[in-house]
Scaffold this motif. Structure first.
Motif, PDB file in Angstrom:
ATOM      1  N   ASP A 275      50.420  37.245  36.527  1.00  0.00           N
ATOM      2  CA  ASP A 275      49.558  36.100  36.219  1.00  0.00           C
ATOM      3  C   ASP A 275      48.096  36.473  36.457  1.00  0.00           C
ATOM      4  O   ASP A 275      47.759  37.119  37.445  1.00  0.00           O
ATOM      5  CB  ASP A 275      49.946  34.918  37.098  1.00  0.00           C
ATOM      6  N   THR A 276      47.199  36.071  35.536  1.00  0.00           N
ATOM      7  CA  THR A 276      45.787  36.435  35.629  1.00  0.00           C
ATOM      8  C   THR A 276      44.908  35.211  35.820  1.00  0.00           C
ATOM      9  O   THR A 276      45.253  34.105  35.389  1.00  0.00           O
ATOM     10  CB  THR A 276      45.317  37.191  34.371  1.00  0.00           C
ATOM     11  N   VAL A 277      43.766  35.424  36.470  1.00  0.00           N
ATOM     12  CA  VAL A 277      42.787  34.372  36.679  1.00  0.00           C
ATOM     13  C   VAL A 277      41.411  35.016  36.800  1.00  0.00           C
ATOM     14  O   VAL A 277      41.283  36.155  37.263  1.00  0.00           O
ATOM     15  CB  VAL A 277      43.129  33.540  37.945  1.00  0.00           C
ATOM     16  N   LYS A 278      40.385  34.309  36.342  1.00  0.00           N
ATOM     17  CA  LYS A 278      39.016  34.800  36.447  1.00  0.00           C
ATOM     18  C   LYS A 278      38.454  34.464  37.832  1.00  0.00           C
ATOM     19  O   LYS A 278      38.590  33.342  38.319  1.00  0.00           O
ATOM     20  CB  LYS A 278      38.133  34.177  35.369  1.00  0.00           C
ATOM     21  N   VAL A 279      37.784  35.454  38.430  1.00  0.00           N
ATOM     22  CA  VAL A 279      37.159  35.300  39.740  1.00  0.00           C
ATOM     23  C   VAL A 279      35.661  35.561  39.567  1.00  0.00           C
ATOM     24  O   VAL A 279      35.255  36.654  39.187  1.00  0.00           O
ATOM     25  CB  VAL A 279      37.760  36.274  40.761  1.00  0.00           C
ATOM     26  N   ARG A 280      34.856  34.544  39.845  1.00  0.00           N
ATOM     27  CA  ARG A 280      33.407  34.641  39.658  1.00  0.00           C
ATOM     28  C   ARG A 280      32.756  34.869  41.022  1.00  0.00           C
ATOM     29  O   ARG A 280      32.815  34.008  41.915  1.00  0.00           O
ATOM     30  CB  ARG A 280      32.874  33.361  39.011  1.00  0.00           C
ATOM     31  N   VAL A 281      32.163  36.055  41.202  1.00  0.00           N
ATOM     32  CA  VAL A 281      31.536  36.425  42.472  1.00  0.00           C
ATOM     33  C   VAL A 281      30.062  36.000  42.436  1.00  0.00           C
ATOM     34  O   VAL A 281      29.327  36.340  41.504  1.00  0.00           O
ATOM     35  CB  VAL A 281      31.660  37.946  42.706  1.00  0.00           C
ATOM     36  N   LEU A 282      29.653  35.239  43.461  1.00  0.00           N
ATOM     37  CA  LEU A 282      28.328  34.605  43.461  1.00  0.00           C
ATOM     38  C   LEU A 282      27.494  35.107  44.625  1.00  0.00           C
ATOM     39  O   LEU A 282      28.005  35.452  45.696  1.00  0.00           O
ATOM     40  CB  LEU A 282      28.491  33.092  43.553  1.00  0.00           C
ATOM     41  N   PRO A 283      26.171  35.118  44.460  1.00  0.00           N
ATOM     42  CA  PRO A 283      25.262  35.566  45.533  1.00  0.00           C
ATOM     43  C   PRO A 283      25.256  34.605  46.715  1.00  0.00           C
ATOM     44  O   PRO A 283      25.676  33.445  46.583  1.00  0.00           O
ATOM     45  CB  PRO A 283      23.907  35.620  44.839  1.00  0.00           C
ATOM     46  N   PRO A 284      24.766  35.051  47.874  1.00  0.00           N
ATOM     47  CA  PRO A 284      24.848  34.233  49.101  1.00  0.00           C
ATOM     48  C   PRO A 284      24.203  32.868  49.007  1.00  0.00           C
ATOM     49  O   PRO A 284      24.725  31.877  49.544  1.00  0.00           O
ATOM     50  CB  PRO A 284      24.144  35.099  50.139  1.00  0.00           C
ATOM     51  N   ASP A 285      23.097  32.739  48.289  1.00  0.00           N
ATOM     52  CA  ASP A 285      22.371  31.469  48.284  1.00  0.00           C
ATOM     53  C   ASP A 285      23.043  30.409  47.401  1.00  0.00           C
ATOM     54  O   ASP A 285      22.569  29.271  47.334  1.00  0.00           O
ATOM     55  CB  ASP A 285      20.919  31.681  47.820  1.00  0.00           C
ATOM     56  N   SER A 286      24.157  30.747  46.726  1.00  0.00           N
ATOM     57  CA  SER A 286      24.824  29.767  45.857  1.00  0.00           C
ATOM     58  C   SER A 286      25.852  28.923  46.588  1.00  0.00           C
ATOM     59  O   SER A 286      26.409  28.004  46.025  1.00  0.00           O
ATOM     60  CB  SER A 286      25.513  30.495  44.697  1.00  0.00           C
ATOM     61  N   SER A 287      26.112  29.216  47.841  1.00  0.00           N
ATOM     62  CA  SER A 287      27.116  28.446  48.585  1.00  0.00           C
ATOM     63  C   SER A 287      26.476  27.352  49.421  1.00  0.00           C
ATOM     64  O   SER A 287      27.163  26.587  50.054  1.00  0.00           O
ATOM     65  CB  SER A 287      27.913  29.376  49.490  1.00  0.00           C
TER      66      SER A 287
ATOM     67  N   PRO B  38      25.483  36.616  39.171  1.00  0.00           N
ATOM     68  CA  PRO B  38      26.938  36.576  39.363  1.00  0.00           C
ATOM     69  C   PRO B  38      27.646  37.606  38.480  1.00  0.00           C
ATOM     70  O   PRO B  38      27.164  37.950  37.398  1.00  0.00           O
ATOM     71  CB  PRO B  38      27.315  35.153  38.957  1.00  0.00           C
ATOM     72  N   PHE B  39      28.787  38.082  38.942  1.00  0.00           N
ATOM     73  CA  PHE B  39      29.611  38.963  38.101  1.00  0.00           C
ATOM     74  C   PHE B  39      31.062  38.501  38.196  1.00  0.00           C
ATOM     75  O   PHE B  39      31.428  37.716  39.081  1.00  0.00           O
ATOM     76  CB  PHE B  39      29.453  40.438  38.477  1.00  0.00           C
ATOM     77  N   VAL B  40      31.869  38.981  37.267  1.00  0.00           N
ATOM     78  CA  VAL B  40      33.229  38.451  37.100  1.00  0.00           C
ATOM     79  C   VAL B  40      34.260  39.558  37.304  1.00  0.00           C
ATOM     80  O   VAL B  40      34.094  40.687  36.820  1.00  0.00           O
ATOM     81  CB  VAL B  40      33.410  37.819  35.702  1.00  0.00           C
ATOM     82  N   LEU B  41      35.311  39.211  38.017  1.00  0.00           N
ATOM     83  CA  LEU B  41      36.489  40.049  38.174  1.00  0.00           C
ATOM     84  C   LEU B  41      37.689  39.333  37.550  1.00  0.00           C
ATOM     85  O   LEU B  41      37.756  38.101  37.554  1.00  0.00           O
ATOM     86  CB  LEU B  41      36.787  40.307  39.651  1.00  0.00           C
ATOM     87  N   THR B  42      38.609  40.092  37.001  1.00  0.00           N
ATOM     88  CA  THR B  42      39.873  39.519  36.537  1.00  0.00           C
ATOM     89  C   THR B  42      40.960  39.868  37.538  1.00  0.00           C
ATOM     90  O   THR B  42      41.229  41.045  37.799  1.00  0.00           O
ATOM     91  CB  THR B  42      40.263  40.055  35.152  1.00  0.00           C
ATOM     92  N   SER B  43      41.570  38.843  38.134  1.00  0.00           N
ATOM     93  CA  SER B  43      42.629  39.052  39.115  1.00  0.00           C
ATOM     94  C   SER B  43      43.993  39.004  38.432  1.00  0.00           C
ATOM     95  O   SER B  43      44.272  38.117  37.631  1.00  0.00           O
ATOM     96  CB  SER B  43      42.566  37.974  40.202  1.00  0.00           C
ATOM     97  N   THR B  44      44.832  39.978  38.764  1.00  0.00           N
ATOM     98  CA  THR B  44      46.213  40.013  38.275  1.00  0.00           C
ATOM     99  C   THR B  44      47.152  39.987  39.471  1.00  0.00           C
ATOM    100  O   THR B  44      47.068  40.845  40.346  1.00  0.00           O
ATOM    101  CB  THR B  44      46.475  41.272  37.440  1.00  0.00           C
ATOM    102  N   ARG B  45      48.030  38.987  39.511  1.00  0.00           N
ATOM    103  CA  ARG B  45      48.975  38.863  40.616  1.00  0.00           C
ATOM    104  C   ARG B  45      50.102  39.867  40.434  1.00  0.00           C
ATOM    105  O   ARG B  45      50.728  39.938  39.365  1.00  0.00           O
ATOM    106  CB  ARG B  45      49.526  37.441  40.678  1.00  0.00           C
ATOM    107  N   CYS B  46      50.365  40.659  41.465  1.00  0.00           N
ATOM    108  CA  CYS B  46      51.306  41.767  41.343  1.00  0.00           C
ATOM    109  C   CYS B  46      52.750  41.318  41.173  1.00  0.00           C
ATOM    110  O   CYS B  46      53.573  42.061  40.639  1.00  0.00           O
ATOM    111  CB  CYS B  46      51.183  42.690  42.551  1.00  0.00           C
ATOM    112  N   THR B  47      53.089  40.146  41.611  1.00  0.00           N
ATOM    113  CA  THR B  47      54.482  39.700  41.536  1.00  0.00           C
ATOM    114  C   THR B  47      54.908  39.294  40.132  1.00  0.00           C
ATOM    115  O   THR B  47      56.071  39.442  39.767  1.00  0.00           O
ATOM    116  CB  THR B  47      54.729  38.519  42.486  1.00  0.00           C
TER     117      THR B  47
END
Length: 419
Positions: free
Chosen positions: A407-419, A395-404
């Motif tokens: 506001d920030t939030v962590k987004v954890r991207v996971l491989p296909p077999d984790s769902s 897994p790897f992590v992205l930090t999302s920032t809302r343009c309006t």
């Protein structure tokens, strides 16, 4: 100064209160202001409770004990009473009956006239002022009117020689702001408030324009000047937000830890409550970095980064961007722990909050940044934290920032077999 009430006179003067029917005001002054004979005063109605909450919270944290709000309606008085903040009701209406901010602002002179009558000096404050410290020790109190400036340096704030009509000598100076000023309870200040009350009731004029005119206009054959003594507040202590966000914030000798302003009037920017929150966070709560998200002008800095046409995740674009290819390969992510965001290889996005679109940022930014548009087409920028895994499974992590709003939030991207 030509004070209305002698220093040894009783305060508040009950005979004056009786004469002008100001019992409620005098009772409030006796509880909150005496024996100081000066108060921090704001005027507000029920239209702006969110701003008013920010204002009174700041006043309380700054430990200003002689502060009160004049409520223009019963609802505001009840709201303030629930929060144990001193207030009294004074039901006055603007010319034309409007209750918007500018109309309400013009009512304050009528109210301030009553404070002058009973000998109470006033530091008038709009509710979009963030008070960080008790202002009264920093006031000189040696002038009828001591006011905040809209200027941003010595010349614009305090004035400099210039040229007037047909080259005549003139003194050029930025306007004084009618949302923060100290009135000494003098005969001259009372005359000014009486004239301002009359002008607001009979003329269609912005209150700040009339406020400046009455200070600067001299006596002529057709106009009687007020003869006011005046002082300009220090523009780094009692500052406007142009000074804060364009100058103080960019000067290492002043920011972030060199000093704490006394009050900041959020008068130059439309995002008043949001900037007030961050000003308090920085100066009163010690959170560093929050002011950096704002432009010196309007809006958030990230709003500039968000203005681009996205790159859809086609086979060609994936070949150019390892991040875009990895997101398509992994296919889904947790958004602040909420499952799932599903990234389609055609640029479609499925979220718990509805469908949207996603893709890469253009140019070299695409190596570290993707975008997601969802929930009313609100754009989010997702930036890679660290580096991409080489195995295509970690897994790897992205930090999302809302343009309006940033506001920030962590987004954890996971491989296909984790769902």
């Amino acid at each position: 100064l030509n004070y209305l009430l002698p220093a040894d006179a009783a305060f508040p003067p009950r005979a004056v209160c009786e004469q002008h029917g100001l019992h409620e005001l005098c009772d409030m002054l006796e509880r909150v202001v005496a024996p100081r004979r000066e108060a921090l005063v704001a005027v507000s109605n029920k239209n702006i409770f969110h701003m008013l909450q920010l204002y009174i919270d700041g006043v309380k944290r700054a430990k200003v004990t002689n502060a009160l709000v004049v409520a223009l309606d019963d609802e505001t008085h009840a709201w303030l009473s629930e929060r144990e903040f001193p207030s009294y009701v004074r039901k006055v209406k603007a010319r034309g009956g409007s209750t918007d901010n500018h109309a309400t602002s013009g009512l304050k002179f009528r109210i301030l006239r009553e404070f002058m009558l009973v000998g109470c000096s006033v530091l008038l404050s709009d509710v979009d002022v963030a008070w960080m410290r008790d202002p009264f020790p920093a006031l000189y109190g040696d002038a009828d009117v001591e006011g905040m400036t809209d200027g941003f340096d010595d010349i614009s704030s305090y004035g400099a020689p210039g040229s007037g009509v047909l080259g005549a000598p003139a003194w050029r100076i930025f306007a004084r702001n009618s949302g923060m000023f100290y009135l000494s309870a003098t005969n001259e200040s009372l005359r000014m408030m009486e004239r301002m009350t009359h002008r607001m009731a009979t003329e269609s004029i912005w209150d700040q324009t009339a406020y400046n005119e009455e200070q600067f206009y001299l006596t002529t054959d057709t106009y009687q000047g007020l003869g006011l003594s005046q002082r300009v507040m220090n523009y780094l202590c009692f500052l406007n937000t142009k000074v804060l966000f364009k100058y103080v914030r960019e000067t290492p000798e002043l920011y972030p830890d060199a000093y704490t302003p006394i009050g900041a009037h959020v008068n130059y920017h439309p995002e008043k409550p949001q900037r007030m929150v961050d000003i308090f966070k920085h100066y009163q709560q010690g959170q560093r970095g929050v002011l950096e998200r704002w432009n010196g002008g309007e809006g958030l800095k990230i709003s500039n980064d968000c203005k681009f046409d996205g790159v859809r995740p086609s086979s060609v674009s994936r070949a150019k961007s390892a991040l875009l290819a990895a997101v398509v390969q992994y296919g889904h992510a947790e958004w602040g722990g909420v499952r799932w965001l599903r990234f389609g290889d055609d640029g479609k996005l499925n979220t718990p909050w509805g469908e949207g679109t996603w893709g890469g940022a253009p140019g070299s930014r695409g190596e570290t940044t993707i975008y997601c548009d969802f929930f009313g087409k609100t754009r989010h920028l997702l930036r890679l934290n660290g580096t991409l895994p080489l195995d295509g499974q970690t897994p790897f992590v992205l930090t999302s920032t809302r343009c309006t709003d940033g506001d920030t939030v962590k987004v954890r991207v996971l491989p296909p077999d984790s769902s």
